[in-house]
Structure formats: C-alpha cells, structure tokens
Design a protein around this motif. Sequence first.
Motif, PDB file in Angstrom:
ATOM      1  N   PRO A   1       2.055  12.615 -11.079  1.00  0.00           N
ATOM      2  CA  PRO A   1       3.302  12.520 -10.921  1.00  0.00           C
ATOM      3  C   PRO A   1       4.877  12.415 -10.135  1.00  0.00           C
ATOM      4  CG  PRO A   1       1.982  14.844 -11.639  1.00  0.00           C
ATOM      5  CD  PRO A   1       1.402  13.786 -10.674  1.00  0.00           C
ATOM      6  N   ALA A   2       5.370  11.530 -10.405  1.00  0.00           N
ATOM      7  CA  ALA A   2       6.526  11.225  -9.001  1.00  0.00           C
ATOM      8  C   ALA A   2       7.330  12.360  -8.623  1.00  0.00           C
ATOM      9  CB  ALA A   2       6.630  10.110  -9.900  1.00  0.00           C
ATOM     10  N   ARG A   3       7.243  12.435  -7.688  1.00  0.00           N
ATOM     11  CA  ARG A   3       8.012  13.626  -7.278  1.00  0.00           C
ATOM     12  C   ARG A   3       9.643  13.266  -6.233  1.00  0.00           C
ATOM     13  NH1 ARG A   3       5.313  14.186  -1.263  1.00  0.00           N
ATOM     14  NH2 ARG A   3       5.659  12.203  -1.485  1.00  0.00           N
ATOM     15  N   ASP A   4      10.584  13.499  -6.416  1.00  0.00           N
ATOM     16  CA  ASP A   4      12.058  12.812  -6.032  1.00  0.00           C
ATOM     17  C   ASP A   4      11.801  12.487  -4.945  1.00  0.00           C
ATOM     18  OD1 ASP A   4      13.624  14.647  -7.706  1.00  0.00           O
ATOM     19  OD2 ASP A   4      13.879  15.835  -6.927  1.00  0.00           O
ATOM     20  N   ALA A   5      11.266  12.602  -4.125  1.00  0.00           N
ATOM     21  CA  ALA A   5      10.956  11.424  -2.813  1.00  0.00           C
ATOM     22  C   ALA A   5      10.682   9.937  -3.402  1.00  0.00           C
ATOM     23  CB  ALA A   5      10.027  12.308  -1.772  1.00  0.00           C
ATOM     24  N   ASP A   6       9.129  10.428  -3.569  1.00  0.00           N
ATOM     25  CA  ASP A   6       8.519   9.146  -4.922  1.00  0.00           C
ATOM     26  C   ASP A   6       9.851   8.130  -4.966  1.00  0.00           C
ATOM     27  OD1 ASP A   6       6.120   9.872  -3.843  1.00  0.00           O
ATOM     28  OD2 ASP A   6       6.165  11.029  -5.406  1.00  0.00           O
ATOM     29  N   ARG A   7      10.716   9.006  -6.045  1.00  0.00           N
ATOM     30  CA  ARG A   7      11.216   8.481  -7.196  1.00  0.00           C
ATOM     31  C   ARG A   7      12.296   7.510  -6.008  1.00  0.00           C
ATOM     32  NH1 ARG A   7       9.972   9.295 -12.032  1.00  0.00           N
ATOM     33  NH2 ARG A   7       9.334  11.134 -12.401  1.00  0.00           N
ATOM     34  N   HIS A   8      12.898   7.963  -5.084  1.00  0.00           N
ATOM     35  CA  HIS A   8      13.907   7.290  -3.869  1.00  0.00           C
ATOM     36  C   HIS A   8      12.961   6.221  -3.218  1.00  0.00           C
ATOM     37  CE1 HIS A   8      14.868   7.155  -0.054  1.00  0.00           C
ATOM     38  NE2 HIS A   8      16.160   7.366  -0.586  1.00  0.00           N
ATOM     39  N   ASP A   9      11.731   6.524  -2.746  1.00  0.00           N
ATOM     40  CA  ASP A   9      11.389   5.415  -2.234  1.00  0.00           C
ATOM     41  C   ASP A   9      10.512   4.033  -2.698  1.00  0.00           C
ATOM     42  OD1 ASP A   9      11.485   7.297   0.133  1.00  0.00           O
ATOM     43  OD2 ASP A   9       9.205   7.841   0.482  1.00  0.00           O
ATOM     44  N   VAL A  10       9.600   4.559  -3.595  1.00  0.00           N
ATOM     45  CA  VAL A  10       9.551   3.016  -4.232  1.00  0.00           C
ATOM     46  C   VAL A  10      10.692   2.104  -4.818  1.00  0.00           C
ATOM     47  CG1 VAL A  10       7.418   2.663  -6.206  1.00  0.00           C
ATOM     48  CG2 VAL A  10       7.150   4.848  -4.624  1.00  0.00           C
ATOM     49  N   PRO A  11      10.827   2.418  -5.575  1.00  0.00           N
ATOM     50  CA  PRO A  11      12.619   1.357  -5.868  1.00  0.00           C
ATOM     51  C   PRO A  11      12.924   0.998  -4.319  1.00  0.00           C
ATOM     52  CG  PRO A  11      13.070   3.414  -6.993  1.00  0.00           C
ATOM     53  CD  PRO A  11      11.608   4.112  -5.839  1.00  0.00           C
ATOM     54  N   LEU A  12      13.357   1.108  -3.800  1.00  0.00           N
ATOM     55  CA  LEU A  12      13.664   0.702  -2.284  1.00  0.00           C
ATOM     56  C   LEU A  12      12.659  -0.372  -2.122  1.00  0.00           C
ATOM     57  CD1 LEU A  12      15.384   3.786   0.126  1.00  0.00           C
ATOM     58  CD2 LEU A  12      16.118   1.762  -1.499  1.00  0.00           C
ATOM     59  N   LEU A  13      11.108   0.545  -1.784  1.00  0.00           N
ATOM     60  CA  LEU A  13      10.200  -0.927  -0.975  1.00  0.00           C
ATOM     61  C   LEU A  13      10.373  -2.021  -1.987  1.00  0.00           C
ATOM     62  CD1 LEU A  13       7.713   2.039   0.185  1.00  0.00           C
ATOM     63  CD2 LEU A  13       9.268   0.182   1.600  1.00  0.00           C
ATOM     64  N   CYS A  14      10.124  -1.241  -3.485  1.00  0.00           N
ATOM     65  CA  CYS A  14       9.713  -2.898  -4.366  1.00  0.00           C
ATOM     66  C   CYS A  14      10.981  -3.534  -4.392  1.00  0.00           C
ATOM     67  CB  CYS A  14       9.662  -2.296  -5.974  1.00  0.00           C
ATOM     68  SG  CYS A  14       8.617  -1.365  -5.829  1.00  0.00           S
TER      69      CYS A  14
ATOM     70  N   TRP B   1       0.656  -0.983   0.361  1.00  0.00           N
ATOM     71  CA  TRP B   1      -0.061  -0.100   0.324  1.00  0.00           C
ATOM     72  C   TRP B   1       0.514   1.107  -0.192  1.00  0.00           C
ATOM     73  CZ3 TRP B   1      -4.793   0.270  -0.898  1.00  0.00           C
ATOM     74  CH2 TRP B   1      -5.844  -0.772  -0.866  1.00  0.00           C
ATOM     75  N   ALA B   2       1.778   0.827   0.566  1.00  0.00           N
ATOM     76  CA  ALA B   2       2.803   2.258   0.488  1.00  0.00           C
ATOM     77  C   ALA B   2       2.717   2.433  -0.669  1.00  0.00           C
ATOM     78  CB  ALA B   2       4.381   1.794   1.703  1.00  0.00           C
ATOM     79  N   VAL B   3       4.005   1.630  -1.319  1.00  0.00           N
ATOM     80  CA  VAL B   3       3.675   1.508  -2.773  1.00  0.00           C
ATOM     81  C   VAL B   3       3.120   2.444  -3.529  1.00  0.00           C
ATOM     82  CG1 VAL B   3       4.248   0.921  -5.291  1.00  0.00           C
ATOM     83  CG2 VAL B   3       5.734  -0.024  -3.004  1.00  0.00           C
ATOM     84  N   ARG B   4       1.104   1.694  -3.479  1.00  0.00           N
ATOM     85  CA  ARG B   4       0.558   2.232  -3.829  1.00  0.00           C
ATOM     86  C   ARG B   4      -0.008   3.749  -4.279  1.00  0.00           C
ATOM     87  NH1 ARG B   4      -5.379  -1.169  -4.045  1.00  0.00           N
ATOM     88  NH2 ARG B   4      -4.086  -2.769  -4.373  1.00  0.00           N
TER      89      ARG B   4
ATOM     90  N   ARG C   1      13.210  -4.110  -2.045  1.00  0.00           N
ATOM     91  CA  ARG C   1      13.047  -4.457  -0.818  1.00  0.00           C
ATOM     92  C   ARG C   1      11.779  -5.868  -0.254  1.00  0.00           C
ATOM     93  NH1 ARG C   1      14.589  -3.565   5.292  1.00  0.00           N
ATOM     94  NH2 ARG C   1      16.790  -2.219   3.456  1.00  0.00           N
ATOM     95  N   PHE C   2      10.410  -5.899  -0.557  1.00  0.00           N
ATOM     96  CA  PHE C   2       9.567  -6.335  -0.268  1.00  0.00           C
ATOM     97  C   PHE C   2       9.243  -7.687  -1.675  1.00  0.00           C
ATOM     98  CE2 PHE C   2       9.391  -3.215   2.597  1.00  0.00           C
ATOM     99  CZ  PHE C   2       9.518  -3.801   3.959  1.00  0.00           C
ATOM    100  N   GLY C   3      10.302  -7.124  -2.615  1.00  0.00           N
ATOM    101  CA  GLY C   3       9.665  -8.296  -3.984  1.00  0.00           C
ATOM    102  C   GLY C   3       8.027  -7.660  -4.257  1.00  0.00           C
ATOM    103  N   ILE C   4       8.053  -6.704  -4.634  1.00  0.00           N
ATOM    104  CA  ILE C   4       7.136  -5.875  -5.251  1.00  0.00           C
ATOM    105  C   ILE C   4       7.693  -5.369  -6.642  1.00  0.00           C
ATOM    106  CG2 ILE C   4       5.717  -4.542  -5.614  1.00  0.00           C
ATOM    107  CD1 ILE C   4       5.401  -3.756  -1.931  1.00  0.00           C
ATOM    108  N   ALA C   5       6.521  -5.981  -7.753  1.00  0.00           N
ATOM    109  CA  ALA C   5       6.626  -4.833  -8.926  1.00  0.00           C
ATOM    110  C   ALA C   5       7.345  -3.484  -9.156  1.00  0.00           C
ATOM    111  CB  ALA C   5       6.369  -5.704 -10.218  1.00  0.00           C
ATOM    112  N   LEU C   6       7.927  -3.188  -9.530  1.00  0.00           N
ATOM    113  CA  LEU C   6       8.091  -1.827  -9.566  1.00  0.00           C
ATOM    114  C   LEU C   6       7.566  -1.195 -10.816  1.00  0.00           C
ATOM    115  CD1 LEU C   6      10.571   0.505  -9.089  1.00  0.00           C
ATOM    116  CD2 LEU C   6      11.600   0.334 -11.329  1.00  0.00           C
ATOM    117  N   PRO C   7       6.583  -0.056 -10.326  1.00  0.00           N
ATOM    118  CA  PRO C   7       5.462   0.647 -10.994  1.00  0.00           C
ATOM    119  C   PRO C   7       5.867   0.882 -12.478  1.00  0.00           C
ATOM    120  CG  PRO C   7       5.136   1.361  -8.814  1.00  0.00           C
ATOM    121  CD  PRO C   7       6.465   0.337  -8.843  1.00  0.00           C
TER     122      PRO C   7
END
Length: 174
Positions: free
Chosen positions: A149-162, A140-143, A164-170
């Motif tokens: 439109p992705a912000r710099d923080a999103d571009r940082h956070d989403v790949p790390l979560l994906c 849900w954090a990824v969702r 670590r948790f085996g979530i497909a990169l959006p």
Amino acid sequence: MTATYRMAAGDAAALLDTLERHDADVCVGGGWGVDALLGEQTRDHADLDIWVPAAHLERLFRAFAPLGLDRVLPWPGDRPWNFVLHDGSSSRVDLHLYETLPDGTLHYGSAVDGLTFPAEALQGRGTLAGRPVRCEAAEWAVRWHTGYPARDADRHDVPLLCARFGIALPAGFA
C-alpha cells in the motif's frame, strides 16, 4: 517512518563520507536515493536508507559507533538483514544488508524467502548535497516503492522518478 525526525542533506552526506573513510561499499536507497537520482531534495527525509554488503557490517558499526549511531530502533518488520540504527536523537540509518552470489546477483533476505536481483539495481548514480553517490537505479527505485500500500512518500517519489526517467507510471499512481 514518521516525519518527526528530519535528516538534513548535509548530515546524510556526512554519514556517507564517514562510511567511505571506513571502506564500506554503500548504495543510497529510499527517499534520499530518489532525491540523489533527481539531483535535488524534493521532500523531507526521516532517515538515510543504505544498501551495504553484509560482509561490511563491522566496518559500518566501526564508522557509526563514534557518532553515537549505535542503538537499534525497533521497527515493525525488522529482520537481521534490515533494521534501523539511531543515535537517540535525530540521526537514523535504515540498513539493508545483502550478499553477492557466485553468479554476481545480489541476495537480500533469508535463505528461505529472500529475493535476488541483478547488481545493476544498485548501480544508479546521483548527487546528495552536491556529493556524487551510488544509489538505486531508477527502475529499481520505482519497483521498490511499489508492491505494498503506497505511503505519502511513495505517492510523491514514484511519479517524479517516472517522469524524469521515462518509466511507465505503475498502477495505482495515476
């Protein structure tokens, strides 16, 4: 939010301790929620995002008032269920108020165009400054960091979560 304000992990944890003493049911979201899931601070944070049952709003105000967190920081898109409190200096808390529906799902937003999601979305577990916290579940954090439109923080956070948790990169984050 701009990086003008910086909230230290210890300050965020102290706010959570204060809310716990006031029996407010809190779930950490946003950037600190991501870092809680990851178990370490990975970037600077301007505020502490929290999910709180709307019924606990008075508890939250009672907890924050003595700390001076009693001013609304006008922000584009503020709504009665999502707004920022601040202390006039460096402490800022981004509130996300929800209600639990009779079927156990959670409702966020207006009656007309709000959204519902499963309670499991707010059942993640992590640590913030060594303190165990409930936070958004990784999926849900990824969702919630996508769909705009992705912000710099999103571009940082989403790949790390994906990663670590085996979530497909959006789409748009490759």
